[in-house]
Scaffold this motif. Sequence first.
Motif: not given
Length: 210
Positions: A6-13, A115-122, A128-134, A144-150
Amino acid sequence: MRYYPLAIDSKDKKILVVGGGRAANLKLKQLVKTLASITVVSKQFSNEVIELKKVFGDKIILESRTIDINNINIDVNYTIVFICTENKELNLKIFKYYNDNKVMAMMTNNKEASDFITMATMEKENITVSVSTGGRSPSASKILLNEVEKTLNTEFIEKINLLCEIRELLVKEKSYNYNKENISDIIESLILYSNEDLLKKLKIMREIKC
């Protein structure tokens, strides 16, 4: 799938980080990229956290105080809370405090009970690309992100931008009379086009609109 991305709109939060050490600094380095208002509560702050405060100014509020494990007494008016102290017992107490007040919270040392976990993000330009291994291995997520960046070279990013522009024109131009499903099908059909062909198509669409 246990964790729903889930991507949360962080503006003014309002976002709270409890703790001022290494774990807090790692979270802050990502949070400062958002449009949120960030408060950090801790008895002490690491040099890294203090430097972030100097760089980002009013975006980060440092509140120096000791948290009583038997009387948490911190403002509950936050959208999400990151609990980053080194005291596991205190972290659990803080988590329960916010959980009881219906505020989403995460403990950096106990993701399973959060309640939640965060993901590695690039981020690369407007992608914006986010990756998670749970939550099992942050290091594996980074690999994984390094491979995506290529894959995200200049040509690929240009193609994404062109496809986005075409979609925006289709959505705005009522005369096309497309619904969202039709537009999605059209964009998918254009993925194999070369950037040169996409540019030609975009030019024609702009001329038609004019």
